[in-house]
Write an enzyme that holds these catalytic residues in place. Structure first.
Site, mmCIF file in Angstrom:
data_model
loop_
_atom_site.group_PDB
_atom_site.id
_atom_site.type_symbol
_atom_site.label_atom_id
_atom_site.label_comp_id
_atom_site.label_asym_id
_atom_site.label_seq_id
_atom_site.Cartn_x
_atom_site.Cartn_y
_atom_site.Cartn_z
ATOM 1 N N SER A 47 0.674 -1.286 -0.062
ATOM 2 C CA SER A 47 -0.025 -0.073 0.179
ATOM 3 C C SER A 47 0.858 1.218 -0.039
ATOM 4 O O SER A 47 1.789 1.523 -0.966
ATOM 5 C CB SER A 47 -1.003 -0.107 1.121
ATOM 6 O OG SER A 47 -1.849 0.945 1.102
ATOM 7 N N ARG B 147 -11.906 6.530 9.550
ATOM 8 C CA ARG B 147 -11.444 5.114 9.916
ATOM 9 C C ARG B 147 -12.539 4.232 9.338
ATOM 10 O O ARG B 147 -12.200 3.131 8.640
ATOM 11 C CB ARG B 147 -10.975 4.781 11.234
ATOM 12 C CG ARG B 147 -10.505 3.524 11.368
ATOM 13 C CD ARG B 147 -9.190 3.218 10.558
ATOM 14 N NE ARG B 147 -8.750 1.972 11.084
ATOM 15 C CZ ARG B 147 -7.559 1.499 10.523
ATOM 16 N NH1 ARG B 147 -6.987 2.189 9.374
ATOM 17 N NH2 ARG B 147 -6.906 0.483 10.716
ATOM 18 N N ASP C 24 -8.521 -7.131 -4.253
ATOM 19 C CA ASP C 24 -8.332 -5.749 -3.744
ATOM 20 C C ASP C 24 -9.005 -4.819 -4.686
ATOM 21 O O ASP C 24 -8.316 -4.520 -5.882
ATOM 22 C CB ASP C 24 -6.791 -5.589 -3.719
ATOM 23 C CG ASP C 24 -6.294 -4.217 -3.135
ATOM 24 O OD1 ASP C 24 -7.146 -3.344 -3.013
ATOM 25 O OD2 ASP C 24 -5.033 -4.175 -3.081
ATOM 26 N N HIS D 158 -7.611 -5.907 0.077
ATOM 27 C CA HIS D 158 -6.416 -4.987 0.248
ATOM 28 C C HIS D 158 -5.683 -5.398 1.372
ATOM 29 O O HIS D 158 -4.444 -5.409 1.213
ATOM 30 C CB HIS D 158 -6.929 -3.262 0.389
ATOM 31 C CG HIS D 158 -5.648 -2.521 0.433
ATOM 32 N ND1 HIS D 158 -4.671 -2.451 -0.651
ATOM 33 C CD2 HIS D 158 -5.139 -1.661 1.272
ATOM 34 C CE1 HIS D 158 -4.009 -1.687 -0.412
ATOM 35 N NE2 HIS D 158 -4.112 -1.103 0.734
ATOM 36 N N ASP D 159 -6.221 -5.714 2.456
ATOM 37 C CA ASP D 159 -5.544 -6.061 3.824
ATOM 38 C C ASP D 159 -4.737 -7.292 3.327
ATOM 39 O O ASP D 159 -3.877 -7.670 4.283
ATOM 40 C CB ASP D 159 -6.233 -6.175 5.017
ATOM 41 C CG ASP D 159 -6.376 -4.870 5.617
ATOM 42 O OD1 ASP D 159 -5.869 -3.806 5.363
ATOM 43 O OD2 ASP D 159 -7.142 -4.834 6.498
#
EC number: 2.3.1.31
Length: 378
Positions: free
Chosen positions: A159, A228, A318, A351-352
């Site tokens: 990222s 967040r 992702d 994405h994580d």
């Protein structure tokens, strides 16, 4: 450096570690302003060899910090990449000297909005100068020279960490042997900028924002929590959210939401405000959005100066940093005849994925580093 025997919580842990701070006279930013003094929070794992050619710099993502592996005294959870860093792991501390530092502009020990302004005796807050990805890398380069290291064996990150790795390859082409870019891009798309803008506007709209000059007793916590929550949605995949939450009701006595996914996001937002600063969120997301090595022919021209080998990893699920962005990087490297390995992993975590434990990913990282360590190709 680790200060005790490996912890039994994770096999191969580097054990109990401490974050240290290196202080330098100053850093002139790309915008012309100067940070004086420059402070960089960092941790190291493993031992720097006599030739000083076994160092790997790992770069964190948006909300990360210098604590990449091992345990801080009293903590129950290890650093953010502990699965991959340690003796016998992909980033093998028996072979490599691993360096992890907090980016400037952040809020985990390096110079940033929480730093004290020497002229006022108060935190800079929103008066801190704009910081770019290039500035973050230039600060890291000072830390690398502090160790007497001329050339890094590798720079790796996912990222925003991948952007830093890319910037290293362009800004200091003769200072690294390998570059590992995971779930990243050469510049943000309009959609990626849009997600960050919503988060920033949530903070700016908080009644406690006060132009960024808020007190710690009256912070823009609701705005930061919403930012967040928005960001966390983009880190997961549809499949992962469907499997984990579906349409289940919330757990516990939560009146403000009707669904489990809602209670999860509320928890993520509320816990985030206890460990992150709203000003830093704005500074770091702006650094992400302004980073640009270009695309297409422009990117090909920029990457013509690199002198290292690359491993680029993307993830099918992702949707925040979709695989096509990694493919653009790979194509530009190939045009320049730069040795590059590209792998798209079908990991359902979104994405994580680059952060999460994966035997397949561990094997890929391990094989790439081992092959280049032995002078071969992956």
């Amino acid at each position: 450096m680790p200060t005790s025997e490996p912890n039994d919580f994770f096999h191969g842990s580097v054990g109990i570690v401490q974050t240290q701070v290196a202080t330098f006279d100053s850093l002139t930013l790309e915008g012309g302003e100067t940070i004086t003094p420059l402070e960089i929070a960092y941790e190291t794992y493993g031992t720097l060899n006599q030739k000083k050619d076994n160092a790997i710099l790992v770069c964190h993502a948006l909300s990360g910090d210098a604590h990449a592996a091992g345990f801080h005294e009293g903590d129950k959870r290890p650093g953010w990449w502990d699965y991959y860093i340690g003796p016998g792991k992909a980033f093998d501390t028996n072979r490599y000297f691993i360096i992890s530092s907090n980016v400037i502009g952040g809020c985990k020990g390096s110079s940033g909005p929480l730093s004290t302004n020497g002229n006022t005796g108060k935190p800079f807050q929103s008066t801190f100068p704009f910081v770019s990805i290039g500035d973050m890398v230039n600060a890291q380069e000072k830390l690398i020279r502090h160790f007497g290291i001329h050339k890094l064996f590798a720079v790796a990150g996912g990222s925003m960490g991948g952007m830093q790795a890319l910037q290293w390859s362009v800004a200091y082409p003769d200072r690294l042997k390998n570059c590992i870019v995971m779930a990243s891009s050469s510049e943000h798309s309009a959609q990626q900028i849009a997600f960050n803008e919503v988060g920033r506007q949530a903070i700016l709209s908080d009644p406690n924002w006060n132009q960024g000059l808020y007190t710690q007793e009256k912070r823009p916590s609701k705005g930061l929590a919403l930012a967040r929550m928005m960001g966390h949605i983009t880190y997961l995949s549809d499949e992962m959210m469907r499997e984990k939450f579906g349409r289940k009701p919330p757990k516990g006595n939560i009146q403000s939401t009707d669904f489990a996914v809602g209670s999860y996001l509320i928890y993520q937002g509320e816990s985030f405000v206890d460990r992150f600063d709203a000003n830093s969120y704005i500074y770091v997301t702006k650094a992400l959005d302004h980073f640009s090595l270009g695309t297409g022919k422009e990117l090909t021209k920029v990457l013509s100066k690199v002198r290292c080998r690359f491993l680029v990893i993307a993830y099918t699920s992702d949707w925040l940093y979709p695989p096509y962005q990694s493919e653009e990087i790979v194509k530009s490297l190939e045009v320049n005849a730069v040795p590059v390995s590209f792998i798209e992993l079908n990991n359902p975590a979104g994405h994580d994925s680059f952060l999460l434990p994966s035997e397949e990913q561990d094997s890929i990282l391990r094989d790439f580093l081992s092959a280049t360590d032995e002078g071969g190709f992956f």
